[in-house]
Design a protein around this motif. Structure first.
Motif, PDB file in Angstrom:
ATOM      1  N   ASN A  89       1.039   5.146   0.705  1.00 20.24           N
ATOM      2  CA  ASN A  89       0.350   6.236   1.384  1.00 20.24           C
ATOM      3  C   ASN A  89       0.868   7.577   0.870  1.00 20.24           C
ATOM      4  O   ASN A  89       1.814   7.621   0.080  1.00 20.24           O
ATOM      5  N   SER A 100      -9.790   1.534   0.292  1.00 24.80           N
ATOM      6  CA  SER A 100     -10.086   2.397   1.435  1.00 24.80           C
ATOM      7  C   SER A 100     -11.408   3.139   1.239  1.00 24.80           C
ATOM      8  O   SER A 100     -12.058   3.031   0.200  1.00 24.80           O
ATOM      9  N   GLU A 101     -11.785   3.896   2.247  1.00 25.18           N
ATOM     10  CA  GLU A 101     -13.018   4.674   2.202  1.00 25.18           C
ATOM     11  C   GLU A 101     -12.773   6.113   1.776  1.00 25.18           C
ATOM     12  O   GLU A 101     -13.689   6.937   1.797  1.00 25.18           O
ATOM     13  N   THR A 103       0.852  -1.186   0.000  1.00 25.41           N
ATOM     14  CA  THR A 103       0.000   0.000   0.000  1.00 25.41           C
ATOM     15  C   THR A 103       0.887   1.235   0.000  1.00 25.41           C
ATOM     16  O   THR A 103       1.826   1.335   0.800  1.00 25.41           O
ATOM     17  N   ASN A 152      -8.152   0.766  -4.956  1.00 26.46           N
ATOM     18  CA  ASN A 152      -8.332   1.554  -3.739  1.00 26.46           C
ATOM     19  C   ASN A 152      -9.411   0.910  -2.879  1.00 26.46           C
ATOM     20  O   ASN A 152     -10.592   1.115  -3.106  1.00 26.46           O
TER      21      ASN A 152
END
Length: 206
Positions: free
Chosen positions: A165, A184-185, A163, A182
């Motif tokens: 960031n 994630s939220e 991942t 993706n």
């Protein structure tokens, strides 16, 4: 942003396919989609995924920059830029002017270079929250350089996942099988540069 609709992209795909002497059914077979899907894309009522777009571009011998900007007669060489005319001379591109396309599997590409460049792609890539893992890997000519500006981007290269960031960067040979998504939220925003491995050959990104 200057959104490019899929009817425009579809027309360019169809023109390149016809010029290459490939039927819609044969193109569909080569890139692993249904003939009806190719037909929908060419009519502007469907969109290719990232892997399908790369595969189609390769089969019909068209580069991504030709999809963003169809070939045009070369303009006369501009006069040397001054501080007053950097926009007019193609040095600066304002935020609302980036040609942009939405792919069917989540990413939104915005071209950041003012005009098409045959040997490089400079892109902002937006991944909406909760985009799925692509079923197919992406491979193409070139070398990729990317940095995540915000969010957390899921990456897989040669079967190894990680991942990225905000602030993390990645560089790799585009021939290595890769994919991005993706889970994630939050939205992911990344900047990508793809350099052609052989000057004169067009090579695009995912």
């Amino acid at each position: 942003m200057n959104d490019l609709q899929w009817d425009v992209i579809g027309n360019r795909v169809r023109s390149a396919r016809v010029a290459a002497g490939i039927s819609a059914r044969e193109l569909a077979r080569r890139i692993g989609v249904s003939p009806s899907h190719v037909s929908q894309v060419e009519r502007g009522i469907g969109a290719f995924s990232v892997p399908a777009l790369y595969a189609a571009a390769r089969e019909i011998d068209i580069s991504l920059h030709d999809l963003f900007d169809p070939p045009q007669e070369a303009p006369p060489a501009p006069a040397p830029a001054t501080l007053q005319d950097l926009d007019a001379d193609g040095v600066v591109q304002r935020a609302g002017q980036h040609p942009t396309i939405q792919l069917s599997d989540g990413p939104r590409w915005s071209r950041l270079n003012v005009a098409a460049e045959a040997d490089a792609e400079f892109l902002e890539v937006i991944y909406q929250p909760g985009t799925r893992v692509l079923p197919d890997y992406i491979r193409h000519e070139g070398r990729e350089y990317g940095i995540v500006i915000s969010g957390a981007l899921d990456v897989e290269v040669d079967g190894v996942r990680t991942t990225l960031n905000a602030g993390d960067s990645i560089v790799f040979d585009s021939q290595r099988p890769h994919r991005f998504w993706n889970e994630s939220e939050a939205e992911v925003r990344a900047i990508w540069f793809v350099r052609d491995s052989e000057p004169g050959d067009a090579a695009p990104h995912a």
